[in-house]
Design a protein around this motif. Sequence first.
Motif: not given
Length: 355
Positions: A162-171, A177-179, A207-216, A218-224
């Motif tokens: 899992y990883h993520s990127k932000i691309i593009g200028p302001k606005k 987000i690659m899960l 059971g889980t799909i993402l697992g606790d480390p990825q859930w944590e 993921f939440e941080a990414q959504l706040k960006r």
Amino acid sequence: MKRMILLALALSACTHKTPDKATHVQHLATTYVSTLPSRGIDYSAKIERVAFGSCANQDEPQPIWNTIAATHPDLFLFTGDNIYGSWSGQQPLAEQYRKLDLFPEYRAVREKVPFMATWDDHDFGQRDGGQEWAGKDAARRDFMNYWTYTRNSMPLEQGGVYHSKIIGPKKQMVQVIMLDTRYYRSPLKERPGFEGKAMNYIPQDEGTILGDPQWEWFEAQLKRPADVRFIVSSIQLIADDPQFEKWGNFPKERQRFFDLIKSTRAKNVIVISGDRHIASIAKTDLKGYGPLYDITASSLNRPNKYPDADSHYVGLTYNQENFGLAEIDWKKKTVTMQIRSMENKIVNSVEIKLK
């Protein structure tokens, strides 16, 4: 190049034989670090067109890359089963990546278009596999050797891809987000009477799909901060009726996904998925948030001739070769999500208004 092709063909022919144990172990140790000329990501560039797709068997022709090239995307998202390495005769994984690189149509797109990728079960190495797969760390090594950009996108000690990127200028910032729906996922629960046959699963409370480390994470990414968010899940999030792999097999995990979208107040979320060998657009309405769409594009070269239906689908499904295209109109503040055929015809689409 000619020598590389001959070597790949020779190795491919060998994989159809049943090796002895020693030979098999030696093959599993094979590595392949891609040297394919490829376009890097310009993080300041404005993104207006994002193509995406899944399920590309490296042992079959892949002419659809010519169609994808004709749409001139700014970015391509490979959403899983980017190679097939879980079937007999398709090991080791490293050799399957090497074969993918030999397609001239694919190479032409890689030279012009930046790529991002996650995996599904076949490039994970085990059909419908999850946390129990003994080869998952070796598969991760092969994934990172091939998708070399990921070496700077996630810590080496991290589990999964899992990883993520932000691309593009302001606005006009596009977040991808690659899960990873494989590395931590709990074993699936098979329908009674179908044990060991796969492809027929029922929901389970634990059971889980993402697992606790990825859930944590993921939440941080959504706040960006971001203006459009593409969340890539290799398996379908919203469709719930088919008996195959899906988030609905872990209903608490799916609800956790929905709740997290709402609690983080993440705007303009669009889910992209693959896996199913059919293309579809699914929609659900989240109380207190609004509509959420999941666009499934599958398969690039392995179509299935069976019908598919789900109560969440919007419009018709499509079961021939296909890919997805997201067109962002920053002036009108809309994202048009399309399913396109081999002939580049729009077979299903939805316009999403940005908030």
